[in-house]
Write a protein that holds these residues in place. Structure first.
Motif, PDB file in Angstrom:
ATOM      1  N   GLY A 182      57.927  85.899  43.986  1.00 38.06           N
ATOM      2  CA  GLY A 182      57.115  86.482  43.049  1.00 38.06           C
ATOM      3  C   GLY A 182      55.838  87.072  43.416  1.00 38.06           C
ATOM      4  O   GLY A 182      54.852  87.491  42.855  1.00 38.06           O
ATOM      5  N   ALA A 183      55.606  86.853  44.895  1.00 38.90           N
ATOM      6  CA  ALA A 183      54.244  86.860  45.472  1.00 38.90           C
ATOM      7  C   ALA A 183      53.787  88.437  45.594  1.00 38.90           C
ATOM      8  O   ALA A 183      52.627  88.910  45.136  1.00 38.90           O
ATOM      9  CB  ALA A 183      53.983  86.348  46.961  1.00 38.90           C
ATOM     10  N   SER A 224      62.586  96.107  48.382  1.00 34.41           N
ATOM     11  CA  SER A 224      61.684  95.103  48.198  1.00 34.41           C
ATOM     12  C   SER A 224      62.236  93.768  48.288  1.00 34.41           C
ATOM     13  O   SER A 224      63.459  93.688  48.280  1.00 34.41           O
ATOM     14  CB  SER A 224      60.762  95.278  47.036  1.00 34.41           C
ATOM     15  N   SER A 278      51.042  98.918  38.625  1.00 32.22           N
ATOM     16  CA  SER A 278      52.365  98.136  37.862  1.00 32.22           C
ATOM     17  C   SER A 278      51.879  97.115  37.095  1.00 32.22           C
ATOM     18  O   SER A 278      50.786  96.377  37.220  1.00 32.22           O
ATOM     19  CB  SER A 278      53.420  97.512  38.941  1.00 32.22           C
ATOM     20  N   ASN A 326      55.303  92.691  45.260  1.00 28.25           N
ATOM     21  CA  ASN A 326      56.313  93.668  45.367  1.00 28.25           C
ATOM     22  C   ASN A 326      56.127  94.735  46.192  1.00 28.25           C
ATOM     23  O   ASN A 326      55.876  95.563  45.528  1.00 28.25           O
ATOM     24  CB  ASN A 326      56.523  93.973  43.723  1.00 28.25           C
ATOM     25  N   GLY A 368      52.686  94.066  36.970  1.00 31.28           N
ATOM     26  CA  GLY A 368      52.831  92.546  37.325  1.00 31.28           C
ATOM     27  C   GLY A 368      53.249  92.833  38.482  1.00 31.28           C
ATOM     28  O   GLY A 368      53.509  94.044  39.481  1.00 31.28           O
ATOM     29  N   THR A 369      53.486  91.605  39.357  1.00 33.19           N
ATOM     30  CA  THR A 369      53.932  91.748  40.919  1.00 33.19           C
ATOM     31  C   THR A 369      55.329  91.435  41.105  1.00 33.19           C
ATOM     32  O   THR A 369      55.732  91.220  42.100  1.00 33.19           O
ATOM     33  CB  THR A 369      53.127  90.410  41.536  1.00 33.19           C
ATOM     34  N   SER A 370      56.175  91.304  40.103  1.00 33.82           N
ATOM     35  CA  SER A 370      57.678  91.206  40.171  1.00 33.82           C
ATOM     36  C   SER A 370      58.311  92.417  40.946  1.00 33.82           C
ATOM     37  O   SER A 370      57.737  93.558  40.506  1.00 33.82           O
ATOM     38  CB  SER A 370      58.239  90.697  38.960  1.00 33.82           C
ATOM     39  N   ASP A 371      59.332  92.253  41.573  1.00 37.16           N
ATOM     40  CA  ASP A 371      60.114  93.339  41.983  1.00 37.16           C
ATOM     41  C   ASP A 371      60.530  94.154  40.993  1.00 37.16           C
ATOM     42  O   ASP A 371      60.442  95.366  41.123  1.00 37.16           O
ATOM     43  CB  ASP A 371      61.459  92.835  42.621  1.00 37.16           C
ATOM     44  N   ASN A 419      61.643  89.720  46.970  1.00 45.13           N
ATOM     45  CA  ASN A 419      60.681  88.795  46.228  1.00 45.13           C
ATOM     46  C   ASN A 419      60.426  87.554  46.848  1.00 45.13           C
ATOM     47  O   ASN A 419      61.340  86.748  46.748  1.00 45.13           O
ATOM     48  CB  ASN A 419      61.441  88.646  44.845  1.00 45.13           C
ATOM     49  N   TYR A 445      66.127  94.298  46.047  1.00 44.22           N
ATOM     50  CA  TYR A 445      65.784  95.235  45.191  1.00 44.22           C
ATOM     51  C   TYR A 445      65.614  96.523  45.866  1.00 44.22           C
ATOM     52  O   TYR A 445      65.028  96.481  46.650  1.00 44.22           O
ATOM     53  CB  TYR A 445      64.764  94.879  44.199  1.00 44.22           C
ATOM     54  N   ASN A 500      59.031  95.234  38.334  1.00 46.37           N
ATOM     55  CA  ASN A 500      57.932  95.875  37.690  1.00 46.37           C
ATOM     56  C   ASN A 500      57.780  97.341  38.186  1.00 46.37           C
ATOM     57  O   ASN A 500      57.332  97.240  39.410  1.00 46.37           O
ATOM     58  CB  ASN A 500      56.574  95.274  37.816  1.00 46.37           C
TER      59      ASN A 500
END
Lengths: 115, 114
Positions: free
Chosen positions: A98-99, A93, B94, A101, B96-99, A95, A32, B101
């Motif tokens: 999902g830990a 970034s 943000s 970003n 959340g912790t997703s890319d 992923n 990403y 977000n």
């Protein structure tokens, strides 16, 4: 080890013309990519992003192109306006389940749009 | 909707001292990340907090520590300050912790270590 590189520290463009900002990366795990714009005395502001499953994303005057084989992305601004003058950061970034970003930034390119 | 705020704006400390920087996250955001931006460089990831727990750390020594509070605001603490700690410290929140977000940045705290 600079994983995200912006090799042009500065760029000067005439108002109304196209601005092209370039970014290279080395880590193939990046999935990403984002561009941020930063004015003096302000924090970076999100501009546009692209997922690694795409090769182009457009938002108004801003288009980001991704070339995964070359590990290269570029930001096109058309037409450029004096208000676009700022430092532009490329960021990436990965992923990891999902830990986190966590963003890896380049060193930035100072864009100056001349009236 | 209030954006990300940081305090103080500027700070001057001497080598060996300790400093605490503060960040209020944007409403509804449960994740806060801290970055250090040295002069002429891009921001470098220090660590991230998600729901009051550290959720990832960059290549920074243990004298850089943090906290996140139940209201999701956060502190960055730096002990035994060194001259190279002089930088702009940015906080980003943000949802959340997703890319995917988006991270919203505050204006930063400019720290000068003499």
């Amino acid at each position: 080890d600079q994983q995200v590189k912006q090799n042009s520290p500065s760029l000067s463009v005439q108002e109304g013309r196209i601005s092209i900002l370039n970014c290279d990366y080395t880590n193939s795990m990046f999935d990403y990519f984002l561009w941020y714009k930063k004015y003096p005395a302000e924090g970076p502001t999100f501009l546009i992003s692209i997922s690694s499953i795409k090769d182009k994303n457009e938002d108004g005057r801003f288009t980001v192109f991704l070339n995964k084989s070359a590990k290269h992305l570029s930001l096109h601004i058309v037409p450029s306006q004096p208000g676009d003058s700022a430092v532009y950061f490329c960021a990436a970034s990965a992923n990891y389940g999902g830990a986190t970003n966590k963003l890896i930034f380049g060193t930035g390119t100072l864009l100056a749009v001349q009236p | 909707e209030t954006g990300v705020t940081q305090s103080p704006t500027h700070l001057i400390k001497t080598r060996g001292q300790q400093v605490t920087l503060r960040c209020s996250s944007q409403s509804g955001h449960n994740t806060v990340s801290w970055y250090q931006q040295a002069l002429g460089q891009g921001p470098q990831f220090i660590f991230q907090y998600y729901r009051e727990e550290e959720n990832g750390r960059g290549n920074f020594p243990p004298r850089f520590s943090g906290l996140q509070f139940p209201n999701y605001s956060s502190e960055l603490n730096v002990n035994a300050l060194e001259l190279d700690d002089s930088a702009l410290y940015l906080c980003a929140s943000s949802p959340g912790t997703s890319d995917y977000n988006e991270q919203f940045f505050g204006p930063g705290t400019r720290l000068t270590v003499l």
